[in-house]
Design a protein around this motif. Structure first.
Motif, mmCIF file in Angstrom:
data_model
loop_
_atom_site.group_PDB
_atom_site.id
_atom_site.type_symbol
_atom_site.label_atom_id
_atom_site.label_comp_id
_atom_site.label_asym_id
_atom_site.label_seq_id
_atom_site.Cartn_x
_atom_site.Cartn_y
_atom_site.Cartn_z
ATOM 1 N N MET A 1 67.027 -64.813 -41.456
ATOM 2 C CA MET A 1 66.392 -66.125 -42.194
ATOM 3 C C MET A 1 65.018 -65.466 -42.866
ATOM 4 S SD MET A 1 67.144 -69.347 -40.112
ATOM 5 C CE MET A 1 67.210 -70.472 -40.846
ATOM 6 N N ARG A 2 64.624 -64.551 -42.131
ATOM 7 C CA ARG A 2 63.092 -64.147 -42.545
ATOM 8 C C ARG A 2 63.187 -63.592 -44.067
ATOM 9 N NH1 ARG A 2 61.664 -60.696 -38.061
ATOM 10 N NH2 ARG A 2 60.722 -62.602 -37.417
ATOM 11 N N GLU A 3 64.563 -62.789 -44.365
ATOM 12 C CA GLU A 3 64.559 -62.312 -45.479
ATOM 13 C C GLU A 3 64.499 -63.234 -46.818
ATOM 14 O OE1 GLU A 3 66.780 -61.558 -43.097
ATOM 15 O OE2 GLU A 3 66.189 -59.416 -42.605
ATOM 16 N N TYR A 4 65.237 -64.386 -46.400
ATOM 17 C CA TYR A 4 65.157 -65.570 -47.506
ATOM 18 C C TYR A 4 63.746 -66.073 -47.671
ATOM 19 C CZ TYR A 4 70.132 -65.327 -46.914
ATOM 20 O OH TYR A 4 71.710 -65.087 -47.066
ATOM 21 N N VAL A 5 62.892 -66.333 -46.481
ATOM 22 C CA VAL A 5 61.661 -66.690 -46.865
ATOM 23 C C VAL A 5 60.885 -65.624 -47.647
ATOM 24 C CG1 VAL A 5 59.456 -67.142 -45.506
ATOM 25 C CG2 VAL A 5 61.669 -68.100 -44.689
ATOM 26 N N GLU A 6 61.051 -64.377 -47.277
ATOM 27 C CA GLU A 6 60.342 -63.290 -48.031
ATOM 28 C C GLU A 6 60.934 -63.181 -49.549
ATOM 29 O OE1 GLU A 6 61.087 -59.817 -45.880
ATOM 30 O OE2 GLU A 6 59.704 -60.390 -44.379
ATOM 31 N N TRP A 7 61.962 -63.444 -49.754
ATOM 32 C CA TRP A 7 62.455 -63.588 -51.030
ATOM 33 C C TRP A 7 62.309 -64.941 -51.799
ATOM 34 C CZ3 TRP A 7 67.833 -61.969 -48.960
ATOM 35 C CH2 TRP A 7 67.784 -60.619 -48.740
ATOM 36 N N LYS A 8 61.634 -65.726 -51.269
ATOM 37 C CA LYS A 8 61.198 -67.153 -51.705
ATOM 38 C C LYS A 8 62.462 -68.172 -51.996
ATOM 39 C CE LYS A 8 56.786 -65.515 -53.353
ATOM 40 N NZ LYS A 8 56.017 -65.577 -51.931
ATOM 41 N N GLN A 9 63.436 -68.025 -51.187
ATOM 42 C CA GLN A 9 64.748 -68.841 -51.428
ATOM 43 C C GLN A 9 64.888 -69.815 -50.487
ATOM 44 O OE1 GLN A 9 67.959 -65.905 -51.169
ATOM 45 N NE2 GLN A 9 67.703 -65.275 -53.521
ATOM 46 N N LEU A 10 63.886 -69.655 -49.438
ATOM 47 C CA LEU A 10 63.737 -70.583 -48.268
ATOM 48 C C LEU A 10 62.484 -70.622 -47.837
ATOM 49 C CD1 LEU A 10 65.628 -72.314 -46.110
ATOM 50 C CD2 LEU A 10 65.734 -70.392 -45.072
ATOM 51 N N SER A 11 62.079 -72.047 -47.581
ATOM 52 C CA SER A 11 60.754 -72.409 -46.817
ATOM 53 C C SER A 11 60.669 -73.405 -46.140
ATOM 54 C CB SER A 11 59.661 -72.587 -48.108
ATOM 55 O OG SER A 11 59.780 -73.634 -48.919
ATOM 56 N N ARG A 12 59.696 -73.635 -45.207
ATOM 57 C CA ARG A 12 59.512 -74.678 -44.324
ATOM 58 C C ARG A 12 58.419 -75.672 -45.177
ATOM 59 N NH1 ARG A 12 58.196 -74.409 -38.142
ATOM 60 N NH2 ARG A 12 60.479 -74.271 -37.956
ATOM 61 N N VAL A 13 58.588 -76.690 -45.213
ATOM 62 C CA VAL A 13 57.883 -77.922 -45.710
ATOM 63 C C VAL A 13 57.283 -78.785 -44.824
ATOM 64 C CG1 VAL A 13 57.431 -79.457 -47.402
ATOM 65 C CG2 VAL A 13 58.983 -77.623 -47.894
ATOM 66 N N TYR A 14 56.000 -79.017 -44.557
ATOM 67 C CA TYR A 14 55.529 -79.988 -43.678
ATOM 68 C C TYR A 14 55.024 -81.158 -44.502
ATOM 69 C CZ TYR A 14 55.271 -76.194 -40.454
ATOM 70 O OH TYR A 14 55.918 -74.909 -39.617
ATOM 71 N N VAL A 15 55.336 -82.242 -44.056
ATOM 72 C CA VAL A 15 54.930 -83.663 -44.437
ATOM 73 C C VAL A 15 54.154 -84.382 -43.603
ATOM 74 C CG1 VAL A 15 55.763 -85.652 -45.709
ATOM 75 C CG2 VAL A 15 56.847 -83.428 -46.292
ATOM 76 N N GLU A 16 52.820 -84.780 -43.721
ATOM 77 C CA GLU A 16 52.457 -85.605 -42.698
ATOM 78 C C GLU A 16 52.886 -86.946 -42.552
ATOM 79 O OE1 GLU A 16 48.203 -85.601 -43.030
ATOM 80 O OE2 GLU A 16 48.023 -83.465 -43.737
ATOM 81 N N GLY A 17 52.933 -87.448 -41.350
ATOM 82 C CA GLY A 17 53.357 -88.856 -40.974
ATOM 83 C C GLY A 17 54.834 -88.994 -41.180
ATOM 84 N N ILE A 18 55.634 -87.765 -41.166
ATOM 85 C CA ILE A 18 57.144 -88.084 -41.204
ATOM 86 C C ILE A 18 57.657 -87.495 -40.211
ATOM 87 C CG2 ILE A 18 59.210 -87.561 -42.406
ATOM 88 C CD1 ILE A 18 58.026 -88.657 -44.822
ATOM 89 N N GLN A 19 58.652 -88.181 -39.212
ATOM 90 C CA GLN A 19 59.302 -87.608 -38.262
ATOM 91 C C GLN A 19 60.735 -87.635 -38.476
ATOM 92 O OE1 GLN A 19 57.776 -86.119 -35.513
ATOM 93 N NE2 GLN A 19 59.815 -85.774 -34.479
ATOM 94 N N LEU A 20 61.236 -86.606 -38.962
ATOM 95 C CA LEU A 20 62.958 -86.622 -39.152
ATOM 96 C C LEU A 20 63.555 -86.238 -38.136
ATOM 97 C CD1 LEU A 20 62.620 -85.044 -42.900
ATOM 98 C CD2 LEU A 20 62.805 -87.313 -42.173
#
Length: 52
Positions: A1-20
């Motif tokens: 997974m690290r490679e996908y983040v480095e290649w900018k194909q995957l990222s984590r997004v934080y959204v305040e006030g949302i609990q999914l």
């Protein structure tokens, strides 16, 4: 997974006030060797559960 983040194909997004919360089930055959990507995904899910 690290490679996908480095290649900018995957990222984590934080959204305040949302609990999914999504239920995830992984079904495999008994004694089946899991692909490395699936093992990493399962570990990521377990870590996420432990952080909540």
């Amino acid at each position: 997974m690290r490679e996908y983040v480095e290649w900018k194909q995957l990222s984590r997004v934080y959204v305040e006030g949302i609990q999914l919360s999504n239920k995830i089930a992984v079904c495999t055959r008994r004694n089946e060797t899991l692909p490395a990507a699936l093992q990493q995904f399962i570990e990521l899910c377990r870590q996420s559960l432990n952080n909540n």
